[in-house]
Motif scaffolding. Structure first.
Motif: not given
Length: 660
Positions: A89-90, A126-127, A444-447, A579-591
């Motif tokens: 897991r990531g 997010s990552r 490791l990513g979100p998969s 790379i789309q997995e990484a970009v998509g997760a970060e765009q959804a980040t809430a801080t």
């Protein structure tokens, strides 16, 4: 990243610490106080220690070209003698928070959460695509007691220092579990909690452990991953927790007795909840294999959630006044062989755990015990080492590793809050190993399907290891390291990558770098060009534009050439999907913002004095590991005198169940 602006202190309404089925979440902002920090006020604290070691000289002649052939399928990989690790897991790299400093890191009570802590966790979520792993426990859990009635002000812990000890005695209330639940509701954190191995039926005092297990399960629900029973039992005799002659057989017998004691509670919803044996220190006759040889795993597996060990590569506790010289041993953290050697003692144990259907966790680790080393544990060398070590553990079938977090008196923290009397002026300090958690989460990513293989033997260069991460039987990402420190650029190398002669997935690859000017650097550390700043300047949010480098591949030769700078780690995304997995997760980040002004009235409560290590109402200083006590300044807690601009945010149901 998209930032949702929440104020610096989060107030979640308490409906008491007994019967609660739901709670309404409300938030209050406090005034931000500005001002410059004065390092002389905290002389002696690690976060103002300017120790910088000398980087080892670059190898001569320099290696500037390396090549790797990455098998294009799992079958091809196996045919070449390699073996993939288990699916990962990531959120592989998580945090182990010492119980005695939990209020410094998370907050004083369930309605006063530390927003930088939330941000540090949110960055990982997010990552990784899922909530981070957090353990609360450590040495201080062994001298802890749950007080069901709670404390004034809903404080989560009280500390009592007994004469002649280093680790404080900890009393904690059910509110600590409310706080953990509230953190989970914000960032989806998943928890481990430490039980006291001393408070059991084998002792003369009234047992308290079953109540802790019941309370933790009821309040945290599915966010509770397990309860640790025993913490470094191989050191109990050395630390005077058991009499001389206490053996591994005595340990396994006590473990069984306490487990049966807990299971007498019919209200436990999850019977497979324990974690152990958590041995740590290569004690002859008390290593993991010795514990397993007693039949402990077969005896306990029906109630085990995970098998766990703990380990630090070096001991800096200064036994008999003998401290190691960090400069002398600095090269140990700057080569791949040191990392691979750390996993060897666990080969048999990991296989046994997997055969029993259990995951293996490195439950507590960092660069060195008793707070680490000045100039080493807080340097970029530790960033690279921790990332390499994490991937090596993933390759060797560990499924998580938790980086230990202590108080103000240690050098290895991934993050450290300011002394309590300076919370209105200073922010937090981000430690070098925190950057490793970001790099590994993206590696490791979100998969939840990543499998790691160490391909370093193709070149046998201890300063330039390389891992491949496979998803669904095909390579998705590569992690390449350069441990050499050379500002001239003469030790940068180009990695020529081929996929075993197969066509590349596309005409280019994407690369993100973990970089610093030198392995000795403390703060100018960057992940994909983003950083969290210098000492006491961070609120847990990354700043600067994220940088992803696109590298055109040679489609005729079917190779890609990747620059790997000295020093750095390069994460190569081989596919568009990766790379789309990484970009998509970060765009959804809430801080969560910590800069709300002109709301509330900040005051210092003179009755809330504590030391930098968290001792309430005492001028004593200390730490949580034997031999690690260091000087720190008395500090004061910042409080809020008014509730204004209250914002109703959400209805929070703890753990999706009724809390009794």
């Amino acid at each position: 990243m998209r930032n949702l602006a929440f104020p610096t202190t989060l107030y979640l309404s308490l409906l008491g610490s007994s019967a609660v089925s739901a709670a309404v979440s409300v938030y209050n902002a406090e005034a931000t106080v500005t001002g410059a920090y004065d390092p002389t006020q905290v002389t002696g604290l690690p976060n103002f220690d300017n120790t910088v070691l000398t980087a080892p000289a670059p190898p001569s002649p320099a290696v500037t070209q390396l090549s790797w052939s990455v098998p294009n399928t799992e079958d091809a990989l196996v045919s070449q003698g390699y073996e993939l690790g288990v699916k990962q897991r990531g959120n592989f790299l998580g945090f182990s928070i010492e119980l005695s400093v939990a209020d410094q890191i998370m907050g004083k009570n369930p309605v006063n959460l530390k927003v930088p802590f939330l941000n540090y966790l949110a960055n990982i979520r997010s990552r990784a695509g899922m909530g981070p792993l957090v353990r609360v426990g450590g040495n201080s859990q062994e001298a802890s007691t749950l007080y069901p009635q709670g404390f004034d002000g809903h404080a989560i812990i009280e500390k009592v220092r007994a004469d002649g000890t280093v680790t404080p005695t900890i009393n904690y209330s059910p509110d600590i579990f409310y706080m953990m639940a509230n953190v989970s509701n914000m960032v989806d954190a998943h928890w481990f909690f430490g039980l006291s191995f001393n408070q059991s039926a084998v002792e003369t005092q009234s047992p308290n452990v079953p109540l802790v297990a019941q309370t933790a399960q009821q309040m945290l629900g599915y966010h509770l991953l397990g309860l640790q029973l025993s913490n470094e039992p191989d050191l109990y005799v050395d630390h005077n927790k058991r009499a001389a002659g206490w053996t591994v057989e005595n340990f396994t017998a006590e473990y069984s007795e306490i487990r049966n004691e807990i299971l007498q509670d019919a209200s436990l919803s999850n019977k497979q909840f324990l974690i152990g044996p958590s041995v740590c220190c290569d004690k002859v006759g008390f290593e993991l294999d010795d514990v397993l040889a007693t039949g402990w795993l077969d005896q306990e597996k029906d109630n085990l959630a995970y098998v766990a060990v703990q380990h630090y590569p070096e001991d800096n506790c200064g036994v008999n006044g003998n401290y190691l010289n960090a400069q002398d041993i600095y090269p140990e953290w700057l080569n791949h062989t040191s990392v691979t050697n750390l996993t060897v003692p666990y080969f048999n144990g990991t296989r046994a755990a997997l055969a029993a259907g259990k995951e293996m966790i490195m439950f507590e680790t960092n660069t060195a015990s008793c707070g680490g080393f000045a100039g080493l544990s807080d340097s970029f060398a530790a960033s690279l080492w921790m990332a390499d070590y994490a991937l090596q553990m993933a390759y060797r079938n560990f499924t998580a590793a938790l980086i230990h977090v202590g108080g103000q008196s240690v050098y290895y923290n991934p993050f450290t809050p300011p002394p309590s009397n300076m919370t209105s002026v200073w922010k937090w300090t981000t430690g070098s190993v925190y950057y490793s958690t970001l790099a590994i989460a993206e590696t490791l990513g979100p998969s939840n399907a990543s499998q790691v293989v160490d391909l370093s033997p193709q070149n046998n260069n201890i300063y330039a290891p390389m891992y491949a991460i496979y998803e669904n039987g095909a390579p998705a990402r590569l992690a390449l390291f350069n441990y050499v420190s050379d500002a001239s650029g003469g030790s940068d190398y180009v990695a020529t990558i081929s996929l075993g002669g197969a066509d590349l997935p596309s005409g280019n690859v994407s690369v993100r770098y973990l970089r610093a000017p030198s392995v000795t650097e403390k703060y100018n550390i960057n992940w994909a060009n983003q950083t969290l700043g210098a000492s006491y300047t961070s609120d847990g949010r990354l700043y600067r534009e994220q940088e992803t480098v696109s590298i055109q591949c040679d489609m005729t030769a079917k190779t890609c050439s990747i620059p790997v700078y000295a020093p750095s780690m390069a994460l190569v995304f081989l596919t568009t999907g990766a790379i789309q997995e990484a970009v998509g997760a970060e765009q959804a980040t809430a801080t969560f913002a910590t800069t709300v002004v002109n709301v509330g009235s900040a005051t210092v409560d003179p009755g809330a004095l504590a030391t930098g290590n968290g001792q309430m109402g005492s001028s004593a200083t200390g730490a949580t590991s034997e031999g690690s006590a260091k000087t720190s300044e008395a500090t004061a807690m910042l409080t809020i005198s008014s509730m204004m601009a209250v914002l109703l945010m959400a209805t929070t149901i703890f753990a999706h169940q009724t809390l009794n």
